[in-house]
Scaffold this motif. Structure first.
Motif, PDB file in Angstrom:
ATOM      1  N   CYS A 159       0.848  -1.197   0.000  1.00  0.00           N
ATOM      2  CA  CYS A 159       0.000   0.000   0.000  1.00  0.00           C
ATOM      3  C   CYS A 159       0.883   1.247   0.000  1.00  0.00           C
ATOM      4  O   CYS A 159       1.976   1.244   0.564  1.00  0.00           O
ATOM      5  CB  CYS A 159      -0.893   0.022   1.241  1.00  0.00           C
ATOM      6  SG  CYS A 159      -1.983  -1.407   1.434  1.00  0.00           S
ATOM      7  N   TRP A 160       0.383   2.326  -0.624  1.00  0.00           N
ATOM      8  CA  TRP A 160       1.098   3.592  -0.566  1.00  0.00           C
ATOM      9  C   TRP A 160       0.134   4.744  -0.805  1.00  0.00           C
ATOM     10  O   TRP A 160      -1.018   4.548  -1.170  1.00  0.00           O
ATOM     11  CB  TRP A 160       2.256   3.625  -1.558  1.00  0.00           C
ATOM     12  CG  TRP A 160       1.915   3.561  -3.019  1.00  0.00           C
ATOM     13  CD1 TRP A 160       1.791   4.605  -3.883  1.00  0.00           C
ATOM     14  CD2 TRP A 160       1.671   2.371  -3.796  1.00  0.00           C
ATOM     15  NE1 TRP A 160       1.498   4.157  -5.140  1.00  0.00           N
ATOM     16  CE2 TRP A 160       1.426   2.796  -5.124  1.00  0.00           C
ATOM     17  CE3 TRP A 160       1.657   0.993  -3.502  1.00  0.00           C
ATOM     18  CZ2 TRP A 160       1.144   1.888  -6.154  1.00  0.00           C
ATOM     19  CZ3 TRP A 160       1.395   0.095  -4.520  1.00  0.00           C
ATOM     20  CH2 TRP A 160       1.138   0.549  -5.830  1.00  0.00           C
ATOM     21  N   ARG A 161       0.653   5.930  -0.545  1.00  0.00           N
ATOM     22  CA  ARG A 161      -0.157   7.142  -0.704  1.00  0.00           C
ATOM     23  C   ARG A 161       0.635   8.170  -1.504  1.00  0.00           C
ATOM     24  O   ARG A 161       1.840   8.324  -1.328  1.00  0.00           O
ATOM     25  CB  ARG A 161      -0.506   7.727   0.670  1.00  0.00           C
ATOM     26  CG  ARG A 161      -1.470   8.895   0.617  1.00  0.00           C
ATOM     27  CD  ARG A 161      -1.924   9.310   1.999  1.00  0.00           C
ATOM     28  NE  ARG A 161      -0.880  10.028   2.730  1.00  0.00           N
ATOM     29  CZ  ARG A 161      -1.102  10.776   3.809  1.00  0.00           C
ATOM     30  NH1 ARG A 161      -2.336  10.854   4.295  1.00  0.00           N
ATOM     31  NH2 ARG A 161      -0.128  11.395   4.420  1.00  0.00           N
ATOM     32  N   LYS A 162      -0.061   8.870  -2.396  1.00  0.00           N
ATOM     33  CA  LYS A 162       0.590   9.844  -3.267  1.00  0.00           C
ATOM     34  C   LYS A 162      -0.185  11.159  -3.230  1.00  0.00           C
ATOM     35  O   LYS A 162      -1.416  11.166  -3.303  1.00  0.00           O
ATOM     36  CB  LYS A 162       0.631   9.299  -4.701  1.00  0.00           C
ATOM     37  CG  LYS A 162       1.241  10.249  -5.724  1.00  0.00           C
ATOM     38  CD  LYS A 162       1.170   9.632  -7.119  1.00  0.00           C
ATOM     39  CE  LYS A 162       1.695  10.576  -8.190  1.00  0.00           C
ATOM     40  NZ  LYS A 162       1.564  10.004  -9.551  1.00  0.00           N
ATOM     41  N   SER A 163       0.554  12.259  -3.107  1.00  0.00           N
ATOM     42  CA  SER A 163      -0.065  13.585  -3.133  1.00  0.00           C
ATOM     43  C   SER A 163      -0.174  14.072  -4.571  1.00  0.00           C
ATOM     44  O   SER A 163       0.809  14.027  -5.327  1.00  0.00           O
ATOM     45  CB  SER A 163       0.774  14.575  -2.326  1.00  0.00           C
ATOM     46  OG  SER A 163       0.793  14.225  -0.962  1.00  0.00           O
ATOM     47  N   LYS A 197      -4.744  13.523  -1.406  1.00  0.00           N
ATOM     48  CA  LYS A 197      -3.863  12.372  -1.210  1.00  0.00           C
ATOM     49  C   LYS A 197      -4.612  11.103  -1.593  1.00  0.00           C
ATOM     50  O   LYS A 197      -5.649  10.786  -1.018  1.00  0.00           O
ATOM     51  CB  LYS A 197      -3.376  12.335   0.236  1.00  0.00           C
ATOM     52  CG  LYS A 197      -2.587  13.602   0.561  1.00  0.00           C
ATOM     53  CD  LYS A 197      -1.948  13.589   1.918  1.00  0.00           C
ATOM     54  CE  LYS A 197      -1.147  14.861   2.126  1.00  0.00           C
ATOM     55  NZ  LYS A 197      -0.420  14.877   3.403  1.00  0.00           N
ATOM     56  N   THR A 229      -4.705   7.029  -2.150  1.00  0.00           N
ATOM     57  CA  THR A 229      -4.080   5.785  -1.704  1.00  0.00           C
ATOM     58  C   THR A 229      -4.105   4.745  -2.815  1.00  0.00           C
ATOM     59  O   THR A 229      -5.006   4.727  -3.661  1.00  0.00           O
ATOM     60  CB  THR A 229      -4.782   5.220  -0.453  1.00  0.00           C
ATOM     61  OG1 THR A 229      -6.173   5.015  -0.748  1.00  0.00           O
ATOM     62  CG2 THR A 229      -4.648   6.155   0.727  1.00  0.00           C
ATOM     63  N   GLN A 281      -3.083   0.405  -3.681  1.00  0.00           N
ATOM     64  CA  GLN A 281      -2.709  -0.901  -3.172  1.00  0.00           C
ATOM     65  C   GLN A 281      -2.558  -1.882  -4.333  1.00  0.00           C
ATOM     66  O   GLN A 281      -3.245  -1.771  -5.340  1.00  0.00           O
ATOM     67  CB  GLN A 281      -3.711  -1.466  -2.163  1.00  0.00           C
ATOM     68  CG  GLN A 281      -5.165  -1.431  -2.606  1.00  0.00           C
ATOM     69  CD  GLN A 281      -5.876  -0.246  -2.004  1.00  0.00           C
ATOM     70  OE1 GLN A 281      -6.088  -0.243  -0.807  1.00  0.00           O
ATOM     71  NE2 GLN A 281      -6.259   0.733  -2.799  1.00  0.00           N
TER      72      GLN A 281
END
Length: 426
Positions: A111-115, A385, A387, A389
């Motif tokens: 999982c990750w988050r990107k602005s 933001k 998310t 996965q």
């Protein structure tokens, strides 16, 4: 300044009451403006500029020629000062970038988050007697750093149809080319709904009068985001006997000159210091160009003496000021206990003015007690933001049974089947 000596805790809430903003009384007029802009577009903006700004506009947009003519009108001294502010604000906001971090929550599940920058933003900058080019820096710089694709600046024209030269210079420095000659609720309407030449934006930023405030709050009900609720600007200064009364008085007056409804609060553990500060304020206010405005604010301001600095900080945390100045001997210790404030200025040589202009922090801050649950504008204000996965076959095999069990327990069998059907084919 109204003074209160050692008020009981039960009295604090009464002392902290801010003026009630009756925005509901403005809604009818604002809605009429909304309807007119929706119906007539640019023609409505021209019509309302004539009505409210006494301006005869040929176009609602600033031309390239107007920008070119404005640039030499700004002194080199002011341009150099703007460069100092530009560099510091950029440096501080650049530091707020968050690197993308991919986290494997369990083997095969990442999982990750990107602005991602908000695509279209509108910046409202007041004109009039105090054209806030500094606010344009505070909003335009993080908008650029966030990667916003389209930035529309709206600011009211003067009677001759021109825009303040320093605002135009600052916009040019920021690379903002689309500058709308519109103020008040009509500017917010144009940014929110669009016209034949104004693109509707996704989020609106910037301060304004009570009509702008009402308009911004109303468009939030129609799917357009805003930076934060707004009210009159405010400062709370906590000072002990180590403070210089002239410094404290100057800090209080720098807030008072914003407007007659500005909120000015002084809290100390020293009756002597209260007296010294009051005397210093009267000396200083007498020579201010905006003396009348500042004096009106001071007439509604309060000075409070409490038994200790600990009580003073409790008072401040309950009030939740937009600006908090800790003019005390050891501000670091006190600052660690601040839980509710928009921006904090520590020590005897940190006037609020530096944050308003050039230290690097943002001066667009929550007022009216909203520091309890809102932050000031930052890089985060201009991004959303998202998310992500990604699962491997093995990841789905590991997590799948838990998801099936949970979905089944909630009676959402299609959710369960989205996992089951995949597991059956692996």
């Amino acid at each position: 300044m109204k003074t209160y000596l050692y008020p009981a805790l039960t009295e604090w809430a009464r002392l902290m009451q801010r003026p009630v903003q009756r925005l509901d009384q403005l809604r009818t007029g604002v809605q009429e403006t909304f309807d007119l802009v929706k119906e007539k577009g640019d023609a409505a903006l021209i019509e309302l500029a004539a009505k409210f700004d006494k301006s005869d506009l040929q176009s609602v947009w600033v031309s390239e020629e107007e920008i070119t003519e404005a640039l030499p009108q700004v002194t080199q001294e002011l341009k150099d000062a703007i460069e100092v502010a530009y560099a510091n604000i950029s440096k501080f906001h650049e530091s707020q970038h968050e690197p993308v971090q991919q986290i494997e929550t369990m083997p095969g599940v990442t999982c990750w988050r990107k602005s991602v920058g908000i695509q279209k933003v509108g910046l409202y900058i007041p004109g009039g007697t105090a054209p806030l080019f500094s606010t344009l820096l505070m909003l335009g710089i993080p908008a650029q750093l966030a990667g916003c694709k389209e930035i529309i600046l709206a600011t009211p024209p003067s009677a001759d149809g021109s825009i303040n030269a320093t605002i135009l210079y600052t916009a040019h420095r920021l690379g903002i080319k689309r500058i709308l000659k519109a103020g008040g609720a009509q500017a917010i309407a144009a940014l929110a709904f669009g016209t034949e030449t104004v693109p509707a934006v996704d989020k609106i930023f910037g301060p304004g009068n009570q009509y702008v405030t009402a308009a911004k709050q109303m468009v939030t009900q129609l799917g357009v985001a805003i930076d934060m609720p707004a009210g009159p600007s405010e400062v709370l200064v906590i000072a002990d006997d180590s403070a210089d009364a002239d410094f404290v008085a100057a800090d209080l007056l720098s807030q008072a000159e914003h407007g007659p409804d500005s909120q000015v609060v002084f809290v100390t553990n020293s009756e002597k210091q209260l007296k010294n500060v009051q005397e210093a304020m009267q000396r200083q206010v007498a020579v201010l160009p905006r003396q009348t405005v500042a004096q009106q604010a001071l007439d509604n301001s309060i000075g409070v003496v409490l038994s200790s600095l600990e009580e003073a900080l409790d008072f401040s945390n309950l009030y939740a000021p937009e600006h908090l100045i800790l003019s005390v001997d050891k501000p670091e210790k006190m600052a660690a206990q601040v839980t509710q404030a928009g921006s904090v200025f520590m020590g005897h040589f940190s006037p609020e003015s530096v944050g308003d202009y050039a230290s690097g922090t943002n001066h667009t801050l929550p007022t009216n007690g909203y520091a309890r649950n809102y932050s000031g504008v930052s890089l985060d204000s201009f991004v959303k933001k998202i998310t992500f996965q990604q699962l491997t076959k093995e990841g789905l095999q590991r997590i799948g049974p838990a998801v099936e069990t949970m979905a089944d327990a909630e009676g959402l069998h299609a959710h369960k089947n989205a996992v089951t059907i995949r597991l059956a084919k692996i």
